[in-house]
Design a protein around this motif. Structure first.
Motif, mmCIF file in Angstrom:
data_model
loop_
_atom_site.group_PDB
_atom_site.id
_atom_site.type_symbol
_atom_site.label_atom_id
_atom_site.label_comp_id
_atom_site.label_asym_id
_atom_site.label_seq_id
_atom_site.Cartn_x
_atom_site.Cartn_y
_atom_site.Cartn_z
ATOM 1 N N HIS A 1 -42.852 -30.903 2.637
ATOM 2 C CA HIS A 1 -44.046 -30.125 2.952
ATOM 3 C C HIS A 1 -43.643 -28.675 3.175
ATOM 4 O O HIS A 1 -42.455 -28.357 3.235
ATOM 5 N N SER A 2 -44.642 -27.814 3.311
ATOM 6 C CA SER A 2 -44.365 -26.391 3.196
ATOM 7 C C SER A 2 -45.461 -25.581 3.880
ATOM 8 O O SER A 2 -46.605 -26.026 3.953
ATOM 9 N N ARG A 3 -45.100 -24.415 4.387
ATOM 10 C CA ARG A 3 -46.115 -23.494 4.907
ATOM 11 C C ARG A 3 -45.682 -22.064 4.603
ATOM 12 O O ARG A 3 -44.513 -21.732 4.684
ATOM 13 N N ASN B 1 -42.922 -15.521 3.413
ATOM 14 C CA ASN B 1 -41.886 -16.539 3.611
ATOM 15 C C ASN B 1 -42.502 -17.914 3.421
ATOM 16 O O ASN B 1 -43.655 -18.143 3.799
ATOM 17 N N SER C 1 -41.626 -21.926 3.950
ATOM 18 C CA SER C 1 -40.726 -22.978 4.424
ATOM 19 C C SER C 1 -40.851 -24.175 3.494
ATOM 20 O O SER C 1 -41.887 -24.377 2.848
ATOM 21 N N ILE D 1 -39.755 -28.241 3.854
ATOM 22 C CA ILE D 1 -39.232 -29.166 4.866
ATOM 23 C C ILE D 1 -39.299 -30.590 4.341
ATOM 24 O O ILE D 1 -40.363 -31.057 3.934
ATOM 25 N N LEU E 1 -33.151 -29.063 10.795
ATOM 26 C CA LEU E 1 -34.588 -29.308 10.622
ATOM 27 C C LEU E 1 -34.876 -29.883 9.233
ATOM 28 O O LEU E 1 -36.025 -30.080 8.875
ATOM 29 N N ASN F 1 -35.816 -22.034 4.224
ATOM 30 C CA ASN F 1 -36.797 -20.966 4.380
ATOM 31 C C ASN F 1 -36.557 -19.935 3.285
ATOM 32 O O ASN F 1 -35.466 -19.389 3.172
ATOM 33 N N THR G 1 -45.204 -31.006 12.194
ATOM 34 C CA THR G 1 -46.019 -29.849 12.593
ATOM 35 C C THR G 1 -45.155 -28.821 13.323
ATOM 36 O O THR G 1 -45.335 -27.614 13.159
ATOM 37 N N ARG H 1 -41.838 -28.337 12.975
ATOM 38 C CA ARG H 1 -40.909 -27.677 12.064
ATOM 39 C C ARG H 1 -41.624 -26.596 11.255
ATOM 40 O O ARG H 1 -41.089 -25.504 11.058
ATOM 41 N N GLU H 2 -42.820 -26.905 10.769
ATOM 42 C CA GLU H 2 -43.568 -25.883 10.020
ATOM 43 C C GLU H 2 -43.804 -24.652 10.890
ATOM 44 O O GLU H 2 -43.671 -23.522 10.427
ATOM 45 N N GLN H 3 -44.162 -24.882 12.138
ATOM 46 C CA GLN H 3 -44.480 -23.726 12.986
ATOM 47 C C GLN H 3 -43.227 -22.923 13.327
ATOM 48 O O GLN H 3 -43.284 -21.697 13.404
ATOM 49 N N LEU I 1 -40.770 -22.233 11.519
ATOM 50 C CA LEU I 1 -40.386 -21.371 10.403
ATOM 51 C C LEU I 1 -41.508 -20.427 9.973
ATOM 52 O O LEU I 1 -41.338 -19.653 9.037
#
Lengths: 106, 445
Positions: free
Chosen positions: A8-10, A19, A21, A23, A62, A66, B258, B260-262, B264
Motif C-alpha cells: 500500500h502507498s500514500r 513523496n 511511501s 509499504i 517498517l 519512501n 495506518t 506506517r503510512e502516517q 512516512l
C-alpha cells in the motif's frame, strides 16, 4: 502481478516535491519491493509527470520504501493548474506498477 | 512512570468537529490539539487580515471553541492550536469572548506571536530554497513571511498556566511536543527525547489519517465505520514511549498499516526530518500491534537542531481561470475532445494571453496524462480548461469560453462550472533563529 497486490502507498507533498511511501502488507515481501521498485523504475513510470530526480529511502523496520520525487507537482499546490494539485493520486498510479508474480519468485 | 494522553482534534483547517468533541468527552485526554495550518493557508490568512485587521485566523475557530471549551474546562483538558494563523491575538480575543459567553470564568487563553517575520525577511537577502533565487527579487509582490516556530513558546504558555494556547505558524509536531516538554521537563537539547516527541507529534498531527481516514481501498484495505471516523490519541510516557490508539467505539482503525503510512507522510529523508527544535530521525522506528486499535511505536532519535527556521513566504503570483462542462452517452469522448479544440481556438482568436494551460478530459487523462491513463472509454467525461494569466479579467475569460459551449459547441454539453482566482505563491527560505523573537501573551476570560 500489480504492486497493489502486496503493498500500500500514500502520497504527501511539500512545495513542488512529492513523496510516495510504499509499504509491504507482509514484512516478508519487503525485499521484493527493494529489488523491483528502484528509483530508476519509479522515475520511468512517472515519465512526463516527474521532471526532476527520484530518490529512494529504505526503512526495513517498517517494510517500507519512501520515494522523493522532485519537480513533480507542476509548481506545487498553491500554483499548479492540475486537477489534483497536491498530487495525492500519484500513490494509486505507483500501485499500478507490474512486478514478477510471487509464485514465480518463491 | 508518568504518561499523558494527547488527542488530535483536527488534521486541517476544514476538518470535522465531532471527533474532537468525542475525544474531549470520552478520550480521557489531558491535551486536545487542533492542527489547522497548511503551507498556503497562512498566506491566504495574511491577505484576509490585510482586508480586516480583526480577521486572518481560522474560520472554524469559533465553532470549534464553542464545541469543546466547556467540556475541556470541566475536565481540565488543555487546548493547543495553530488556528491563530495570521492573527493569533485576534483569535485569542475571539476565544475569550466565547469563553465568557459560555460562562467559563477564569479560563486562561494564551497567544503565541513572533512567527510573522516579514521585516526580517525583507532586511536580509535570503535565498529561496525552491528556485535558488533571492527573496528580494519578488520585491513588493511579497505579502507574508512566517517562520515555523518550535515548541518552546507553547511550553512557556503552559508553564504560565494557560488553558488554551493559540499560535500562528509553528511546526506541526511542535504543537504536540510543547505539552510533552511542559509535562516531562525535557531539556531543549535532549535531542533523543525531542526526536521521540517529534515521532509522536508527526504521527498524530493529521488526526484521522492515522485512524483509517485517507486509507480505505475496498477489497484490499477495508475500514469499518468511516462515516464516524474517530481521531487518534497518543499515550506518551516520560521516557518517550508511544502508543497510538483511539476512542473505544469510534469508527476507523489503528493498525500497523495506518501508522506506517502516517509516519512516512510528507517526509523526505527519514534520517533527517528538519524541525525547529531538533533534526528528527525516523529511520529506526518500529511498530507493534499490542491490542485492538493499539500500536506501540519504538525507536526514533534526534540530532542537534540547525539553528535555521524554515520560513514560508507568500507572494502575489498570477491569476488562474477555469471552466468545466460534461458530455455523456455514445461519442462522449469525441465530443469532449472537440469541445477542447473549440475552446483552444476561441481563446487564441479572442487574444486571451496565458502563460500556462491545461486542456483535459476528466475521466480520461486529467490526473496522470495520456500515457498512464490509456484504457477503455467511459460513459461520461468532463471537459476541463484552465490557464494562468497576468490579469483577473483574462482569467475570467477562460471560464466564459467554456460556458459558451452551451450554444456554440458540440451536442449535449451540460453542467458548466467556471471560476477565476488570484494565486498566492509560496516559497521558503531559511532564517537564522536568533532573528526571531517569539512571545506569549495571556488573557483571562
Amino acid at each position: 502481478m500489480k504492486l497493489r497486490d502486496i503493498a500500500h502507498s500514500r502520497t504527501g507533498d511539500k512545495g513542488n516535491t512529492s513523496n510516495i511511501s510504499l509499504i509491504a502488507y507482509d514484512d516478508r515481501h519487503y525485499q521484493l519491493l527493494v529489488q523491483h521498485v528502484t528509483a530508476e523504475r519509479v522515475k520511468a513510470h512517472f515519465a512526463g509527470i516527474v521532471k526532476g530526480e527520484v530518490l529512494r529511502y529504505e526503512l526495513p523496520k517498517l517494510a517500507a520504501l519512501n520515494f522523493v520525487l522532485q519537480d513533480a507537482l507542476a509548481g506545487g499546490v498553491t500554483q499548479s493548474l492540475a486537477l489534483d494539485a497536491h498530487g495525492k493520486s500519484l500513490s494509486s498510479a505507483l500501485l499500478d506498477l507490474e512486478i514478477p508474480d510471487l509464485l514465480t519468485i518463491t | 512512570m508518568k504518561t499523558i494522553r494527547l488527542g488530535a482534534g483536527a488534521g486541517y483547517a476544514g476538518d470535522r468537529i465531532e471527533p474532537a468533541v468525542e475525544l474531549a468527552e470520552h478520550g480521557d485526554i489531558q491535551y486536545l490539539v487542533f492542527e489547522c495550518l497548511a503551507e498556503r493557508t497562512i498566506a491566504l490568512a495574511q491577505q484576509a487580515k490585510l482586508k480586516d485587521p480583526a480577521g486572518g485566523f481560522d474560520p472554524l475557530l469559533r465553532e470549534r471553541m464553542k464545541a469543546v471549551l466547556g467540556i475541556c474546562k470541566a475536565k481540565g483538558i488543555k487546548v493547543i492550536t495553530n488556528m491563530g494563523a495570521a492573527n493569533p491575538l485576534a483569535a485569542a480575543q475571539a476565544t475569550r469572548e466565547i469563553a465568557r459567553s459560555l460562562d467559563l470564568q477564569g479560563l486562561k487563553i494564551a497567544a503565541v506571536t513572533g512567527d510573522d517575520v516579514l521585516p526580517a525577511i525583507r532586511a536580509g537577502d535570503y535565498r529561496i530554497e525552491e528556485t535558488g533565487g533571492a527573496v528580494n527579487d519578488f520585491g513588493n509582490r511579497i505579502v507574508s513571511a512566517n517562520a515555523y516556530l518550535g515548541a518552546g513558546p507553547i511550553r512557556d504558555a503552559l508553564a504560565g498556566g494557560a488553558d488554551v494556547v493559540i499560535t500562528g505558524r509553528v511546526a506541526d509536531p511542535a504543537l504536540f511536543l510543547g505539552p510533552l516538554l511542559h509535562e516531562f521537563g525535557w531539556a531543549l537539547d535532549d535531542w533523543a527525547a525531542l526526536g521521540r516527541g517529534t515521532v509522536a507529534g508527526h504521527l498524530l498531527e493529521c488526526a484521522g489519517q492515522i485512524t483509517g481516514g485517507y486509507f480505505a481501498d475496498p477489497g484490499v484495505k477495508d475500514v469499518a465505520g468511516l462515516g464516524r471516523l474517530g481521531f487518534p490519541i497518543g499515550e506518551i510516557g516520560a521516557d518517550g514511549s508511544i502508543v497510538i490508539t483511539k476512542v473505544d467505539g469510534s469508527g476507523g482503525q489503528v493498525t500497523l498499516a495506518t501508522c506506517r503510512e502516517q509516519l512516512l507522510y510528507e517526509i523526505h529523508d527519514p534520517t533527517r526530518y528538519f524541525q525547529p527544535d531538533v533534526v528528527a530521525d525516523f529511520s529506526d522506528v518500529s511498530m507493534q500491534q499490542v491490542g485492538p486499535d493499539r500500536i506501540k511505536v519504538e525507536g526514533g532519535r534526534g540530532a542537534a537542531k540547525t539553528g535555521l527556521l524554515k520560513t514560508s513566504i507568500g507572494y502575489l503570483d498570477s491569476y488562474v481561470g477555469e471552466g468545466q462542462i460534461s458530455y455523456a452517452g455514445p461519442g462522449a469522448v469525441g465530443r469532449g475532445k472537440l469541445a477542447l479544440e473549440i475552446v483552444r481556438e476561441r481563446l487564441a482568436l479572442t487574444g486571451v494571453a496565458m502563460t500556462e494551460t491545461r486542456f483535459e478530459l476528466i475521466g480520461i487523462d486529467s490526473l496522470h496524462g495520456d500515457r498512464l491513463s490509456a484504457g477503455s472509454e467511459p460513459y461520461e467525461v468532463r471537459v476541463r480548461v484552465t490557464g494562468r494569466t497576468d490579469s483577473m479579467a483574462n482569467a475570467v475569460r477562460i471560464g466564459n469560453e467554456v460556458e459558451t459551449l452551451y450554444t456554440n459547441g458540440p451536442a449535449g454539453g451540460g453542467g458548466v462550472a467556471k471560476s477565476a482566482r488570484e494565486v498566492i505563491g509560496v516559497v521558503s527560505a531559511l532564517l537564522p533563529e536568533n532573528l526571531v523573537s517569539p512571545s506569549v501573551q495571556m488573557w483571562e476570560a
